[in-house]
Write a protein that holds these residues in place. Structure first.
Motif, mmCIF file in Angstrom:
data_model
loop_
_atom_site.group_PDB
_atom_site.id
_atom_site.type_symbol
_atom_site.label_atom_id
_atom_site.label_comp_id
_atom_site.label_asym_id
_atom_site.label_seq_id
_atom_site.Cartn_x
_atom_site.Cartn_y
_atom_site.Cartn_z
ATOM 1 N N ALA A 65 0.821 -1.210 0.000
ATOM 2 C CA ALA A 65 0.000 0.000 0.000
ATOM 3 C C ALA A 65 0.855 1.259 0.000
ATOM 4 O O ALA A 65 0.401 2.334 -0.389
ATOM 5 C CB ALA A 65 -0.933 0.004 1.219
ATOM 6 N N MET A 66 2.091 1.146 0.447
ATOM 7 C CA MET A 66 3.005 2.293 0.402
ATOM 8 C C MET A 66 3.624 2.473 -0.985
ATOM 9 O O MET A 66 4.030 3.578 -1.354
ATOM 10 C CB MET A 66 4.122 2.103 1.429
ATOM 11 N N LEU A 67 3.705 1.380 -1.750
ATOM 12 C CA LEU A 67 4.399 1.431 -3.039
ATOM 13 C C LEU A 67 3.548 2.040 -4.150
ATOM 14 O O LEU A 67 3.981 2.959 -4.856
ATOM 15 C CB LEU A 67 4.827 0.020 -3.462
ATOM 16 N N MET A 68 2.327 1.502 -4.338
ATOM 17 C CA MET A 68 1.584 1.783 -5.558
ATOM 18 C C MET A 68 1.134 3.236 -5.703
ATOM 19 O O MET A 68 1.377 3.854 -6.743
ATOM 20 C CB MET A 68 0.402 0.829 -5.675
ATOM 21 N N PRO A 69 0.472 3.854 -4.701
ATOM 22 C CA PRO A 69 0.073 5.258 -4.915
ATOM 23 C C PRO A 69 1.270 6.186 -5.040
ATOM 24 O O PRO A 69 1.192 7.224 -5.699
ATOM 25 C CB PRO A 69 -0.776 5.583 -3.679
ATOM 26 N N SER A 70 2.389 5.820 -4.407
ATOM 27 C CA SER A 70 3.577 6.673 -4.494
ATOM 28 C C SER A 70 4.112 6.724 -5.923
ATOM 29 O O SER A 70 4.491 7.798 -6.415
ATOM 30 C CB SER A 70 4.671 6.136 -3.554
#
Length: 511
Positions: A127-132
């Protein structure tokens, strides 16, 4: 002449064109995207091996697939907002470090329960990777034409990962144990941790609001109970617990929306959904991913456990469709400059519907050549639709809220992945259970294992005498394919609905 030139110059001043460093930064930002897509595809192909090695129940098998996107989807909005606050690059690096570490743990999980737990932890860091990654593209590429191409390449990277996953995963599964597929995260994320601080500038919301802890809890209480309720209804039939779970999710969602509407600086600006281009693009993402993931859940098991192909051979069957998805995502960029987005998306999804129609007409005993052709059609449509819809999500949201807006798009993707397995995948599982005829001569434990999943039946058959094993495999394979016709019809309905949504909500959006 001046009336045309002046606005053009003003637009150029507002949106400077990116140079070589920006395109190098794009290559780095594609690494986590490649990883997530490789992980999704590899897991589908590893399911038969996991089923035989860990012997999960049918529900456990679905949770191995679902727990990662469920946790990820529940936290995406919160993590997107957190990235807007603390810095999107910083959050990306934290997520990459945690994802690599937990992937190593998942690779050596000795039981299905521990694998489910590791997959849940991967959801937190995922969840930290994709929107970033998607939101950083907004800050790296200010010029909309360059940004549209960058998003097309980003989406193509996602499809490339899906194409690479079956090949690399097939090679790994033929030479190593199933856990090796999770170790792919380590060599992919190490270059990201080294290069991102050098190439990607930090980006954040200049005026973030306070941390909304209650909003984070409500977002989780919205997603988890609803998906649990859907899965429970699909697998076990009607129950009060499933209805209560869905009611809790709906009530939590209503409270979340109300809270965000009344906060001076919301974690997620719900007014974004009043923009037809934004909300329409989100719905297109959701429905198209449900149809794609449901297809992959079926076809990966059909190719290996029904037709009898190896993991590598199965990956090669799907490779043309995944390559088509990449090409369609890139080719649609110049097309989208001249034709309205709604028309482009609807035309692409019509191709995807044709792929499902091909499956419905041939039935569950389709040969690999039919599955290859169907996936080429499905991939072409979804590749084009996803590129255009993702660009609309980013371009219609305020730049300061790019993280939260990207998180909504990714939430739709992950929720679609959950629902694709929970609905289409569960439908096939339920049909399998109902249609399987267990031959006499099996012990009670063998009958129970064969009745849970197709992988369980294949595992049981290996320990039986040849005539009895053949009888069990024939029954199990026919039972597995019995739900394919209904599943294909639902797939057609999903992509057709997405096409109609695109035509209606994007009718005023110009190319």
């Amino acid at each position: 002449m001046s009336s045309v030139t002046a606005p053009s110059l003003a637009s150029a001043a507002r949106s400077p064109r990116a140079g070589g460093r920006a395109w190098a930064a794009l290559a780095v930002l594609m690494l986590p995207t490649l990883l997530v897509s490789v992980d999704n595809t590899v897991l589908s192909f590893a399911l038969p091996s996991i089923s035989e090695a860990l012997k999960p129940s049918a529900t456990g098998m679905l949770w191995i697939v679902d727990i990662y996107p469920l946790v990820l989807a529940g936290l995406l909005v919160a993590m997107g907002s957190l990235g807007d606050r603390i810095g999107r690059r910083r959050l990306l690096l934290i997520g990459a470090t945690g994802f690599a570490a937990v992937s190593a743990v998942a690779a050596f999980a000795p039981t299905a329960e521990l694998l489910i737990g590791a997959r849940a932890a991967l959801g937190v860091f995922g969840a930290m990777l994709m929107p970033s990654t998607l939101s950083l593209l907004r800050s790296v590429f200010a010029d909309r034409e360059q940004r549209r191409l960058a998003i097309a390449i980003w989406a193509a990277g996602f499809a490339a990962g899906s194409a690479l996953g079956p090949i690399v995963g097939g090679l790994l599964l033929e030479h190593f144990w199933w856990g090796s597929v999770f170790l792919l995260a380590v060599p992919v994320l190490i270059p990201l941790l080294v290069l991102a601080p050098l190439l990607v500038r930090e980006s954040r919301d200049p005026s973030p609001g306070p941390v909304d802890a209650l909003g984070i809890v409500l977002s989780l209480l919205t997603m988890a109970p609803i998906v649990y309720g859907i899965k429970s209804l699909a697998v076990d039939g009607f129950s009060a617990l499933a209805v209560i779970a869905i009611a809790i999710g709906v009530a939590s969602g209503a409270l979340f929306v109300r809270r965000q509407l009344h906060r001076p600086v919301p974690m997620l600006d719900m007014r974004l959904f009043t923009r037809p281009a934004f909300s329409g693009a989100i719905v297109v993402n959701l429905l198209s991913v449900v149809s794609l993931v449901g297809f992959l859940f079926f076809v990966s098991q059909h190719l290996q456990l029904v037709i009898g192909l190896t993991p590598l051979q199965s990956g090669l069957v799907l490779l043309p469709g995944l390559v088509t998805m990449i090409i369609a995502g890139l080719v649609v960029v110049p097309v989208a400059r001249r034709i309205r987005p709604g028309v482009v998306i609807a035309a692409g999804l019509t191709l995807s519907a044709a792929g499902y129609v091909l499956i419905a007409l041939t039935g569950g005993d389709a040969p690999w050549s039919i599955l290859l052709a169907a996936f080429v059609l499905l991939g072409a449509g979804i590749g084009a639709a996803e590129t255009v819809s993702n660009e609309l999500v980013i371009s219609t949201a305020p730049a300061a809220k790019a993280g939260a807006a990207s998180a909504v798009s990714e939430t739709a993707y992950e929720l679609g992945a959950v629902l694709g397995t929970a609905t289409l995948g569960t439908l096939i599982t339920v049909s399998y259970r109902a249609a399987l005829v267990v031959p006499s001569g099996l012990s009670a434990s063998q009958a129970d294992a064969a009745g849970e999943t197709l992988g369980g039946a294949v595992s049981v058959a290996r320990g039986l005498p040849a005539p009895l094993a053949d009888e069990l495999l024939r029954s199990a394979r026919a039972a597995f394919d019995s739900g394919v016709g209904v599943t294909a019809v639902i797939g057609v309905a999903l992509v057709a609905t997405a096409a109609v949504v695109a035509l209606v909500t994007l009718r005023r959006v110009r190319s």
